[in-house]
Design an enzyme around this catalytic site. Sequence first.
Site, mmCIF file in Angstrom:
data_model
loop_
_atom_site.group_PDB
_atom_site.id
_atom_site.type_symbol
_atom_site.label_atom_id
_atom_site.label_comp_id
_atom_site.label_asym_id
_atom_site.label_seq_id
_atom_site.Cartn_x
_atom_site.Cartn_y
_atom_site.Cartn_z
ATOM 1 N N ASP A 70 55.890 40.845 37.835
ATOM 2 C CA ASP A 70 54.883 39.312 38.048
ATOM 3 C C ASP A 70 54.230 39.132 38.652
ATOM 4 O O ASP A 70 53.413 40.433 39.975
ATOM 5 C CB ASP A 70 55.956 37.742 37.594
ATOM 6 C CG ASP A 70 56.753 37.793 38.819
ATOM 7 O OD1 ASP A 70 56.419 38.292 39.808
ATOM 8 O OD2 ASP A 70 57.758 37.251 38.477
ATOM 9 N N ARG B 240 59.184 53.537 41.425
ATOM 10 C CA ARG B 240 59.138 54.236 42.615
ATOM 11 C C ARG B 240 58.878 55.418 42.780
ATOM 12 O O ARG B 240 58.105 56.931 43.186
ATOM 13 C CB ARG B 240 60.268 53.852 43.635
ATOM 14 C CG ARG B 240 59.533 54.358 45.140
ATOM 15 C CD ARG B 240 60.250 53.475 46.376
ATOM 16 N NE ARG B 240 59.865 53.592 47.180
ATOM 17 C CZ ARG B 240 61.123 54.574 47.992
ATOM 18 N NH1 ARG B 240 62.367 54.588 47.141
ATOM 19 N NH2 ARG B 240 61.161 54.825 49.253
ATOM 20 N N ASP C 180 60.663 41.579 46.676
ATOM 21 C CA ASP C 180 60.311 40.160 46.600
ATOM 22 C C ASP C 180 61.748 39.304 46.373
ATOM 23 O O ASP C 180 62.999 39.191 45.729
ATOM 24 C CB ASP C 180 59.870 40.121 45.340
ATOM 25 C CG ASP C 180 59.504 38.716 45.013
ATOM 26 O OD1 ASP C 180 59.758 37.916 44.917
ATOM 27 O OD2 ASP C 180 58.942 38.782 43.372
ATOM 28 N N VAL D 117 51.821 62.981 45.934
ATOM 29 C CA VAL D 117 52.045 64.494 46.355
ATOM 30 C C VAL D 117 52.010 65.655 45.051
ATOM 31 O O VAL D 117 52.129 66.305 44.088
ATOM 32 C CB VAL D 117 53.639 64.664 46.510
ATOM 33 C CG1 VAL D 117 53.818 66.039 47.367
ATOM 34 C CG2 VAL D 117 54.223 63.341 47.735
ATOM 35 N N PRO E 252 52.590 56.366 51.702
ATOM 36 C CA PRO E 252 52.426 55.355 52.837
ATOM 37 C C PRO E 252 53.869 55.237 53.188
ATOM 38 O O PRO E 252 55.245 54.706 52.878
ATOM 39 C CB PRO E 252 51.605 54.456 51.717
ATOM 40 C CG PRO E 252 52.149 54.798 50.570
ATOM 41 C CD PRO E 252 52.472 56.187 50.362
ATOM 42 N N HIS F 153 55.483 45.926 44.147
ATOM 43 C CA HIS F 153 56.639 46.005 45.494
ATOM 44 C C HIS F 153 57.176 44.711 44.893
ATOM 45 O O HIS F 153 58.201 43.647 45.157
ATOM 46 C CB HIS F 153 56.488 45.543 46.304
ATOM 47 C CG HIS F 153 56.080 46.478 47.441
ATOM 48 N ND1 HIS F 153 55.912 46.966 48.095
ATOM 49 C CD2 HIS F 153 55.946 48.198 46.762
ATOM 50 C CE1 HIS F 153 55.664 48.533 48.820
ATOM 51 N NE2 HIS F 153 56.360 48.981 47.828
ATOM 52 N N HIS G 52 55.597 58.082 43.848
ATOM 53 C CA HIS G 52 55.671 59.674 44.478
ATOM 54 C C HIS G 52 55.469 60.486 44.326
ATOM 55 O O HIS G 52 55.176 61.455 44.691
ATOM 56 C CB HIS G 52 57.439 59.340 45.431
ATOM 57 C CG HIS G 52 58.426 58.222 46.124
ATOM 58 N ND1 HIS G 52 58.703 58.700 47.493
ATOM 59 C CD2 HIS G 52 57.510 57.125 46.787
ATOM 60 C CE1 HIS G 52 58.591 57.519 47.903
ATOM 61 N NE2 HIS G 52 58.085 56.727 47.477
ATOM 62 N N ASN H 161 61.664 60.894 50.394
ATOM 63 C CA ASN H 161 61.962 61.111 49.236
ATOM 64 C C ASN H 161 63.383 60.504 49.238
ATOM 65 O O ASN H 161 64.591 60.313 48.578
ATOM 66 C CB ASN H 161 61.411 62.454 48.675
ATOM 67 C CG ASN H 161 59.953 61.825 48.259
ATOM 68 O OD1 ASN H 161 59.517 60.922 48.199
ATOM 69 N ND2 ASN H 161 59.156 63.269 47.989
#
Length: 329
Positions: free
Chosen positions: A257, A63, A249, A71, A167, A197, A67, A95
């Site tokens: 996966d 992540r 998930d 930017v 997003p 994700h 991020h 953030n």
Amino acid sequence: MVVMNKTNLLLLILSLFLAINLSSAQLRGDFYAGTCPNVEQIVRNAVQKKIQQTFTTIPATLRLYFHDCFVNGCDASVMIASTNTNKAEKDHEDNLSLAGDGFDTVIKAKEAVDAVPNCRNKVSCADILTMATRDVVNLAGGPQYAVELGRRDGLSSSASSVTGKLPKPTFDLNQLNALFAENGLSPNDMIALSGAHTLGFAHCTKVFNRLYNFNKTNNVDPTINKDYVTELKASCPQNIDPRVAINMDPNTPRQFDNVYYKNLQQGKGLFTSDQVLFTDSRSKPTVDLWANNGQLFNQAFISSMIKLGRVGVKTGSNGNIRRDCGAFN
């Protein structure tokens, strides 16, 4: 005069296109072959050690990379700490939820690299973050892939530059496509990168609107699987501590996966911006394809990650190699 203006505009667009591609062209896999030939193994060893301490290392690093790149490009500007005179990217409200283990992964890998005399202050924090991200994906069961190297670290970092660049969980497909397009990424890249994700977690407050106050007609988002609603409400009651987090998930949260896409088929996307990939007819065929073929998803993810790694790259005098990833030289 009108013709001149149009010509100048075309020349400007062309020059920007060439500048972007020139920076990307300067990246190469063997960039450190002559200065720190074992850098990739050094970083991987540091990442493995960090993962042994906490699994959060994996989603936190992944992540952090997104991020950073979204930017002002992949330049490790998200690593910079704020000072009395500058509020840096990491302290923007979007953030603040970045887990500290992602930052610590880069710091530990930087220390390991700099512990080798010929490597000291030769490898950028931006490249270390890029390598570490590849490694956490692979060590979580995802594909192994070659990374391009040669980035310099950015020379600026401001919270104000983050606004509108990342997003939101509430985004629809048009908003997602537009934001990714700003970074030279296609709709397919967006769907592939959303597959990240498959790992990680989100704070309950990010899904409250889907569970308790969706719109004037429905309190609950009707696109959510009913059993999943029950599960989410049990994990995220309205009066819960806002710091509580849940898995992105619900089935294989520690495995990289294609189950993320299978979840979308079942109405088990956590965010609106996840589930819309299945409910919108434009993206649904790709979701179905990758839900049924994990190998195709892995190939698409690799391609999109390499493209992401080229966004806003600083090379030469446009950046430097930081001695401390959290502070400018």
